[in-house]
Design an enzyme around this catalytic site. Structure first.
Site, PDB file in Angstrom:
ATOM      1  N   ASP A  49     -23.222  15.301  22.134  1.00  0.00           N
ATOM      2  CA  ASP A  49     -22.386  14.168  20.955  1.00  0.00           C
ATOM      3  C   ASP A  49     -23.143  13.614  20.959  1.00  0.00           C
ATOM      4  O   ASP A  49     -23.066  12.599  20.128  1.00  0.00           O
ATOM      5  CB  ASP A  49     -21.156  14.226  20.982  1.00  0.00           C
ATOM      6  N   SER A  50     -24.577  13.148  22.166  1.00  0.00           N
ATOM      7  CA  SER A  50     -25.514  12.147  21.965  1.00  0.00           C
ATOM      8  C   SER A  50     -26.788  12.245  20.956  1.00  0.00           C
ATOM      9  O   SER A  50     -27.017  11.551  20.446  1.00  0.00           O
ATOM     10  CB  SER A  50     -26.376  12.556  23.468  1.00  0.00           C
ATOM     11  N   ASP A  88     -20.783  20.899  21.783  1.00  0.00           N
ATOM     12  CA  ASP A  88     -19.968  19.715  22.254  1.00  0.00           C
ATOM     13  C   ASP A  88     -18.744  19.431  21.164  1.00  0.00           C
ATOM     14  O   ASP A  88     -19.219  19.389  19.775  1.00  0.00           O
ATOM     15  CB  ASP A  88     -20.877  18.134  22.390  1.00  0.00           C
ATOM     16  N   LYS A 117     -17.582  22.412  24.882  1.00  0.00           N
ATOM     17  CA  LYS A 117     -17.910  21.423  26.063  1.00  0.00           C
ATOM     18  C   LYS A 117     -16.781  20.088  25.283  1.00  0.00           C
ATOM     19  O   LYS A 117     -16.980  19.508  24.644  1.00  0.00           O
ATOM     20  CB  LYS A 117     -19.337  20.175  26.414  1.00  0.00           C
ATOM     21  N   GLU A 119     -14.256  16.389  26.870  1.00  0.00           N
ATOM     22  CA  GLU A 119     -14.689  14.861  28.517  1.00  0.00           C
ATOM     23  C   GLU A 119     -12.970  15.239  28.781  1.00  0.00           C
ATOM     24  O   GLU A 119     -12.463  14.733  27.465  1.00  0.00           O
ATOM     25  CB  GLU A 119     -15.511  13.988  28.176  1.00  0.00           C
ATOM     26  N   GLU A 186     -21.491  13.331  34.769  1.00  0.00           N
ATOM     27  CA  GLU A 186     -22.029  12.191  34.337  1.00  0.00           C
ATOM     28  C   GLU A 186     -21.727  10.623  35.357  1.00  0.00           C
ATOM     29  O   GLU A 186     -20.951  10.338  35.994  1.00  0.00           O
ATOM     30  CB  GLU A 186     -21.985  12.197  33.394  1.00  0.00           C
TER      31      GLU A 186
END
Ligand code: KIV
Length: 286
Positions: A49-50, A88, A117, A119, A186
């Site tokens: 998502d970056s 993501d 993925k 978070e 991270e």
């Protein structure tokens, strides 16, 4: 570089303490960058998502939607990569309800991802369990989780205290128990990443988490020097592509303005007969 094709089952057991080679993961958001990272021999391409900060010009990842991620996963999948594609889950795609999360993850799988993925720690356990029940492999992500930028009060190194480090280890174990096949760590101190890695049977993949993880991930734009901003401390830049591209475009502009472009070799020619009919001079066919 491994010779066997990478798969989710093969990644699940890739622990360095068992002698396995480190996992190499790099982000890609489109077909050309996916082709490049695949040809370079990475194990996993993360459609992160970056994409928000690196491609779409947003300040943070909170602006990216499941529609955006589905489009970028599909673009990466069109590169027909041999590495594993992880998509993501963006903010708000797994926070509202478990069925909503499963439906959104399925969209990324149908777009071409082999895993998703997401978070977060203990609060994500029910979502991870539901995804795994739906046969969707899940990569966890702990520590500095960019979707929590508002609650973290900025992008800060996490788990600096002993209590926070212990909580992170417990969260990692809970994600492993829920069925995650790997976990991104991270922005945490090296010793914390080392302890998490030692406490898990599944691999950890670090970014700003020191050398003890079972693999490392970097953002493509940071690694090749395409980003607009100075990269964070944990990035190693292997090229300066933004500078090279700027120089190339400036050279083109110079050549257009001076009349040096296009030259004869960049020009199509008609036959002498056609040129004559048009009232022009001699011209070769090309
Ligand atoms: O979106 C992303 O690029 C990521 C990496 C930082 C792991 O989640």
């Amino acid at each position: 570089m491994t010779t066997e094709p990478v798969s989710i089952p093969s990644l699940t057991t890739r622990k360095r303490r068992h002698g396995a080679p480190p996992i190499v993961m790099v982000t890609a958001y489109d077909e050309p960058s996916a082709r490049i990272v695949d040809q370079a021999g990475v194990d996993v391409v993360l459609v992160g998502d970056s994409v928000a900060n690196n491609v779409l010009g947003y300040e943070d990842t909170l602006q990216v939607t499941i529609d955006d991620m589905e489009r970028h996963v599909a673009a990466v999948a069109r590169a027909k990569v041999t590495c594993v594609i992880v998509g993501d889950m963006p903010w708000m795609s797994y926070h509202l309800s478990v069925p909503d999360a499963v439906g959104n993850a399925a969209r990324l799988i149908r777009a071409g991802a082999q895993a998703v993925k997401l978070e977060g720690g203990l609060s994500r356990v029910p979502v991870v369990e539901a995804l795994v029940r739906a046969e969707i492999p899940v990569m966890g992500h702990l520590g500095l989780t960019p979707q929590s930028v508002l609650t973290m009060g900025g992008y800060r190194v996490q788990a600096r205290s002993a209590a926070a480090a212990t909580a992170l280890i417990e969260a990692a174990k809970a994600l492993q128990g829920a069925g995650c096949f790997s976990i991104v760590l991270e922005g945490i101190p090296d010793v914390v990443a080392e302890a998490v890695t030692a406490s898990l049977e599944i691999p950890t993949i670090g970014i700003g988490a020191g050398p003890s993880c079972d693999g490392q991930v970097l953002v493509f734009h940071d690694l090749v020097g395409l980003g607009a901003r100075k990269p964070p401390k944990f990035v190693r830049q292997y090229a300066q592509l933004a500078a090279a591209a700027t120089a190339a475009v400036a050279a083109f502009a110079r050549d257009v303005r001076s009349g040096a472009f296009p030259g004869d070799e960049e020009t199509y020619h008609a036959s002498a007969e056609v040129a004559m009919a048009l009232g022009g001079g001699e011209s070769a066919t090309n």
